[in-house]
Motif scaffolding. Structure first.
Motif, PDB file in Angstrom:
ATOM      1  N   PRO A  84       0.835  -1.204   0.000  1.00 35.67           N
ATOM      2  CA  PRO A  84       0.000   0.000   0.000  1.00 35.67           C
ATOM      3  C   PRO A  84       0.873   1.258   0.000  1.00 35.67           C
ATOM      4  O   PRO A  84       1.859   1.325   0.726  1.00 35.67           O
ATOM      5  CB  PRO A  84      -0.793  -0.116   1.296  1.00 35.67           C
ATOM      6  N   ARG A  85       0.526   2.210  -0.847  1.00 37.37           N
ATOM      7  CA  ARG A  85       1.343   3.410  -0.962  1.00 37.37           C
ATOM      8  C   ARG A  85       0.878   4.464   0.022  1.00 37.37           C
ATOM      9  O   ARG A  85      -0.319   4.685   0.195  1.00 37.37           O
ATOM     10  CB  ARG A  85       1.226   3.972  -2.378  1.00 37.37           C
ATOM     11  N   LYS A  86       1.829   5.114   0.649  1.00 36.60           N
ATOM     12  CA  LYS A  86       1.489   6.104   1.659  1.00 36.60           C
ATOM     13  C   LYS A  86       0.668   7.247   1.071  1.00 36.60           C
ATOM     14  O   LYS A  86      -0.251   7.760   1.703  1.00 36.60           O
ATOM     15  CB  LYS A  86       2.774   6.646   2.295  1.00 36.60           C
ATOM     16  N   ALA A  87       0.984   7.643  -0.174  1.00 34.46           N
ATOM     17  CA  ALA A  87       0.293   8.778  -0.787  1.00 34.46           C
ATOM     18  C   ALA A  87      -1.219   8.568  -0.826  1.00 34.46           C
ATOM     19  O   ALA A  87      -1.988   9.522  -0.734  1.00 34.46           O
ATOM     20  CB  ALA A  87       0.822   9.003  -2.201  1.00 34.46           C
ATOM     21  N   ILE A  88      -1.628   7.299  -0.947  1.00 32.60           N
ATOM     22  CA  ILE A  88      -3.065   6.998  -0.973  1.00 32.60           C
ATOM     23  C   ILE A  88      -3.740   7.396   0.332  1.00 32.60           C
ATOM     24  O   ILE A  88      -4.854   7.888   0.369  1.00 32.60           O
ATOM     25  CB  ILE A  88      -3.253   5.482  -1.246  1.00 32.60           C
ATOM     26  N   HIS A  89      -3.034   7.184   1.429  1.00 30.73           N
ATOM     27  CA  HIS A  89      -3.648   7.401   2.744  1.00 30.73           C
ATOM     28  C   HIS A  89      -3.551   8.835   3.221  1.00 30.73           C
ATOM     29  O   HIS A  89      -4.242   9.221   4.146  1.00 30.73           O
ATOM     30  CB  HIS A  89      -2.986   6.504   3.785  1.00 30.73           C
TER      31      HIS A  89
END
Ligand code: FES
Lengths: 98, 468
Positions: free
Chosen positions: B365-370
């Motif tokens: 999971p990419r941090k930018a998504i969260h």
């Protein structure tokens, strides 16, 4: 346009989407029926009146809240279609219970 | 109406069905409550109807295999209640659920939560526009109704599901306009060290490669290393914008389907007030479970993807093991029998699990998504943006529950099912602490909007005892 592909998977039924008769199949959800009828948005939010439509189709997001057979705030993606079902856009808060 | 059962199972996917089959084999009275109209869960959605239809082949061999499980489940003797929505799990192991406008109470000696996974929220600019859905939603339309959303259709995200869905659309003669692969650069390279494990479980890899081959043959554009996906439009999505290597692109779109992997659906277990912990690999909360799937509340179990992502095969094994544990507790099998059965299950499970490290490494999971930009809506129900959350933190809110009280984030009809994960991450990021240190959002019943009729139909005892 949402398009039906492939062979029959259920009996044909008629539902009423915002008053218009629409032919659907047993096994469809009310949300699917609304989309097949071209009904986007399917609700306007109570907060700002923003247009919304079904998002997850699996009961998680509550974006598909519609008025079904006169009852507000039903999750249309979880309601299987029934013959004669009335599916309507929900605008603002429902009036039944908080 | 009120009834008592040895085992109440929530969910009729692979885990729930397998739990029911095993429980019935050992004579436990069992009821299965599921919000869907047909058994199978999301993975085997509408499998009974579709397996009989002429286009069944396009849905793949795994899907067809689900039909066998459903058939055994149908005959196992469990009391199966479809289109039934659970709205409370009491700490006294009583489940309240409504069906066709009326509620019932189910008293249990044990409860198994087997509600599976949910897609990770993908808060990007414009994700609330009509025409933007999840890839899972697209697949449900395909499986349950053989319906394809309007073209041009773009798919954006990562993980096996977008590729599978794209291949299915191609098979159906309705190829997507393009696929925006958000897997970060270097993720594949980092994952090679897990390849031996993946190869040992050879069934999975050829599948992924065959989707890719189908996409290439069909000439569907597959854009790699995409960032900054946004849905644009007024009243509905009309185009998708994205960046590759710092350059922006835009393409016409009537549909944009998003997917950034799946996370355990913890809403039910959270509502029961049991312990959860933060899973760093999944970047999501998971219920704390013992080896058999039991939570911190004795008698309350979680099986399948609702307890941690493993996929359908592992979910079915976990469901069976949990039911065996319940049967042992009820005195239906002795400890030796439990151990014996568990040895086989453990072996099967380890075989299926070998692919996980590889998939996890590729699809991290990419941090930018969260942690999206200030203007992006986080809480779809109450229409709150990332800025609203950050301002609440700046004003002194230290955890999700304080932000909720201050802003109403997570107080709408979805009760945080969509926003909780993002909320936690934004709060942690804004405070500069590890998200694992934060508490979970408190979830209170009823878990669904109820009508007065649904409340009134409960007998008086339960109505007053449990809702306070
Ligand atoms: S579309 Fe998400 S709950 Fe119905």
């Amino acid at each position: 346009m949402f398009t039906r592909i492939g062979p029959e998977t259920g009996a044909n039924l008629t539902v009423h989407v915002d008053g218009k008769p629409v032919s659907v199949r047993a096994g469809d959800s009310a949300a699917t029926a609304a989309m097949l009828a071209g009904l986007l948005p399917s609700r306007l939010t109570p907060v700002s009146g923003a247009p919304r439509a079904p998002y997850c189709m699996m009961g998680v997001c509550f974006e598909c809240l519609m008025t079904i057979d006169g009852v507000g705030s039903r999750q249309a993606c979880l309601e299987p279609v029934r013959e004669g079902m009335r599916i309507e856009v929900q605008s603002g808060r429902r009036t039944l219970t908080p | 109406m009120s009834a008592a059962f040895d085992l109440v199972i929530l969910g009729a996917g692979p885990a729930g069905m397998s739990a029911a089959i095993a429980a019935r084999r050992h004579g436990l009275s069992t009821v299965v409550l599921d919000d869907q109209p047909e058994p199978g869960g999301q993975i085997y959605r509408a499998v009974e109807r579709r397996a009989r239809s002429a286009d069944a082949a396009s849905l793949g061999p795994d899907y067809a295999a689900g039909a066998a499980l459903v058939e055994i489940f149908r005959r196992c003797g469990a009391d199966y209640r479809p289109v039934t929505q659970v709205w409370q799990i009491g700490r006294d192991l009583t489940v309240l659920a409504s069906h066709a406008g009326a509620s019932s109470a189910f008293a249990a000696r044990a409860i198994v939560i087997a509600v599976g996974a949910a897609e990770r929220p993908v808060p990007i600019p414009g994700w609330t526009l009509p025409g933007v859905m999840t890839v899972g939603a697209g697949q449900i339309l395909l499986k349950a109704s053989a319906v394809v959303p309007p073209q041009p259709l773009w798919i954006a995200g990562q993980g096996p599901l977008p590729l599978l869905y794209a291949a299915q659309l191609i098979d159906a003669g309705m190829p997507p306009a393009g696929i925006l692969d958000t897997t970060p650069q270097g993720a594949l390279a980092r994952s090679w060290r897990h390849l031996p494990g993946a190869l040992a479980n050879w069934r999975y890899l050829p599948k992924g490669l065959s989707y890719l081959a189908a996409i290439r043959r069909a000439g569907v554009p597959l854009v790699r290393h995409v960032t900054e996906v946004a849905a644009l439009g007024d009243g509905r999505v009309t185009s998708v914008r994205y960046a590759v290597g710092g350059r922006l692109h835009e393409a016409a779109a009537a549909t944009l389907l998003l997917h950034e992997g799946v996370v355990p659906h913890v809403h039910m277990s959270l509502s029961a007030g049991v312990r959860h912990s933060w899973d760093d690999t999944l970047q999501a909360p998971v219920p704390v479970l013992d080896a058999w799937g039991e939570t911190s509340l004795p008698g309350l179990f979680v099986a399948g993807d609702a307890g941690g992502i493993g996929g359908a095969a592992i979910a079915a094994i976990r469901g069976e093991r949990t039911a065996l544990r319940v049967a042992h507790r009820a005195g239906r099998i002795d400890y030796a029998q439990l151990q014996e059965r568990d040895k086989t299950a453990g072996l099967q499970m380890r075989r299926h699990e070998q692919i996980r490290p590889f998939l996890n490494a590729v699809f991290t999971p990419r941090k930018a998504i969260h942690v999206p930009g200030d203007d992006v809506i986080i809480c779809r129900c109450e229409e709150l943006t990332a800025r609203d959350i950050r301002q609440a933190v700046a004003a002194g809110c230290v955890g999700p529950n304080q932000v909720k009280a201050k802003t109403r984030c997570g107080m709408g009809p979805c009760q945080g099912r969509q926003c909780a994960l993002t909320l936690q991450q934004i709060v942690a990021d804004a405070r500069g602490v590890a998200v694992a240190e934060l508490e979970q959002l408190t979830i209170r019943p009823p878990l669904r909007p109820l009508t007065l009729g649904e409340l009134a139909s409960l007998d008086h005892h339960h109505g007053s005892a449990n809702l306070t």
